[in-house]
Scaffold this motif. Sequence first.
Motif, short mmCIF file in Angstrom:
data_model
loop_
_atom_site.label_atom_id
_atom_site.label_comp_id
_atom_site.label_asym_id
_atom_site.label_seq_id
_atom_site.Cartn_x
_atom_site.Cartn_y
_atom_site.Cartn_z
N VAL A 211 -2.75 -9.60 8.31
CA VAL A 211 -1.38 -9.97 7.93
C VAL A 211 -0.88 -11.08 8.84
O VAL A 211 -1.08 -11.05 10.05
N ARG A 212 -0.23 -12.08 8.23
CA ARG A 212 0.27 -13.23 8.98
C ARG A 212 1.69 -12.99 9.48
O ARG A 212 2.34 -12.02 9.10
N ASP A 213 2.14 -13.92 10.29
CA ASP A 213 3.43 -13.80 10.96
C ASP A 213 4.42 -14.76 10.31
O ASP A 213 4.43 -15.96 10.60
N ARG B 265 3.13 -5.41 9.02
CA ARG B 265 2.87 -6.08 10.30
C ARG B 265 3.59 -5.39 11.45
O ARG B 265 3.04 -5.21 12.53
N TYR B 266 4.83 -4.98 11.21
CA TYR B 266 5.64 -4.41 12.28
C TYR B 266 5.54 -2.89 12.36
O TYR B 266 5.63 -2.31 13.46
N ASN C 89 11.04 -12.61 6.74
CA ASN C 89 10.80 -11.80 7.93
C ASN C 89 12.07 -11.02 8.32
O ASN C 89 12.05 -9.80 8.49
N TYR D 257 0.33 -11.84 3.24
CA TYR D 257 -0.84 -10.97 3.07
C TYR D 257 -1.63 -11.50 1.89
O TYR D 257 -1.08 -11.70 0.81
#
Length: 677
Positions: free
Chosen positions: A316-318, A418-419, A369, A309
């Motif tokens: 937001v990136r993965d 993100r999730y 992650n 972020y």
Amino acid sequence: MAAGGGGVVTSDPSKHFDPKGKLPSKYTIELQEGLRKSLPFDDKRDFEEAKRGFIAAPTYKQIMAEAGNVAWDMGSYEWLLEEGQNFDSIHPSLQRQAILNMAYGLYEVVPGKIYQVRGYDLANISFIKGKTGWIVFDPLTAKETAAAALKFINEQLGERPVVAVVYSHSHGDHFGGVRGVVDEADVKSGKVKIIAPEGFMHHAVAENVMAGNVMTRRMFFQYGVLLPRSPYGHVDQSIGKNTAAGNLGLIEPNVIIKQDFEDMTIDGIKMVFQNTPGTEAPAEMNTWFPDMKAFWAAENITGTIHNIYTLRGALVRDALEWSKQINIALYRFGQDAEVMFASHSWPRWGNDRIQEIMRTQRDTYAHLNNQVLHLANQGVTINQIHNVYALPDSLRNQWAAHSYHGSEEHNSRAVVNRYLGYWDANPATLVPLSPEDSAPLYVEMMGGAKKIIKKGRALYEEGKYLHASEILNKLVYAEPKNQTAKDLLADTFEQIGYQKESPSVRNSFLAAAYELRHGMPSGASPKASGPDVIRGMSTGLWLDFLGVRLDTSKTDGKHFIINFVTPDNGEKYLVELSNSALTNISGVQSSKADLTITMNRSELNDVMMGKITFDEKIKAGKATLKGNRKPYDELKNMLSTFTMAFELLPGTLPDKKATPTSGNTFQQASPADTSGG
């Protein structure tokens, strides 16, 4: 328009630049001393690699912009190079990174074939020597710095034309200087190839339009735009020193890489492009040079763990996808690579070293992650995760796993966001009071300002800076004119900033401290994109942003439909105002439209860039209105013009008078600069 932070501000490094500024406290000094003993400073490999291949440095430290300002100034950071100097106002790991980023000049990466000019901008510019000319990878942020880099390598190695440019991804510091190395006419004729990943043009513009004004304002904090270059201010930007303050341009690529992997030979150089969308940028690609066993990692693998972020604002990136793309590169190219270089930081040589770095960064993103979600699945919330998540020692003891551009605190929260989104599942936080509404209640229940300041000062004296900021922040929201409270909160923010490894986090605390003490300076104008970026914006995106600009206090009960046609590029849009929402749809026209507006997209560009108003185009016959003109006039009066004259912290804007609206209401504001990702 200028890219970069504007004027270069320096100060005497031996003393604080701010009369209200404080030196590092004993708690900050103890923390820094402990870090110097516990971090793996015996590992000097990065310093050896950063110096390897050095050919020459220029005699100058400054590069001037065409507008007359200083576009780039490496000399403003030279105090970092003082032998044996430890700054207690800088996290020791960040000081190390800041020194590594002082590389300045021309470097050889692969003998006789690959070179880099470093220290001319936030990014590196890389030159691949083909049969007849240079293939340029990532031509920096500004025309002036890119032109200086090309001139310098030609002076050192012999003049060669640029036969191709590769944009590794869609952030401004990787394409903005293109006009300093090639002529647009040569690109349009096909004489020069510009190669980019699929989706490049859309993302180069779109990522920073819809919230561009507020993103630029927030950049004051993340990039420390107004902080002097000082041990007590701006020391580094993690992937480089800073961004250049010159002309940012954009020439549309004429070769697009669409497949996951594509082979190409240009000027005798064989390349394999690896598309890596959804990693550091929405459109990004790595490159493999099979004949040289050289791997270009773009901005996917650099000398830092990046932002999941970005604090200035971005989607937001993965982290998981990022780790997977590194893994693909590791097993597709990393088994054979003998050199790995990138658009930031320094190269790595030797297959063992390359695989070590690739695995370290792959595992750091994967651990971030997976472990954050592991904790979230046990009930740890977004408001707790940054105080719970930690890297294992096996990663913490490797420099390539340190989060300079990102931070474990804000990246861990980003994964939860993100999730699961921003809500922590406590109904009390689902519809919270605004801070300015809740703060007076807290202040009253804590016994008033005097008690809070007394307790805040006691917590500050104990080195409990986060605790102090918790209560002082409430007081500042309740009493935004209470300068004693603002100064004490600033003192607290300052010590937190000194202690942070990430420049983005450090800058945010130090810049906030500055504004709490002195207010937001008027007339400050940080990075802005140039007219090329506005010209590259799609008509649909421009219409979308008109919907963002709509002042709904002026739209009640109004409805209209406008057909908008741009004949020179064959576009047609239906624009409708309904229920105080302005929407558009491409390729559709209405037989019941109140008005049809027709103008060439080339004419619209002039309006978007502010060269001329829409009304003047109509008067000159360059735009026509057919039907009822009323919706056009109503729409003009409904559009707000955004400025950065708003507070990020209460009581910091000295003049809250409204800024007059521009006469060109359809002018497109410059998107925020994507430099640095």
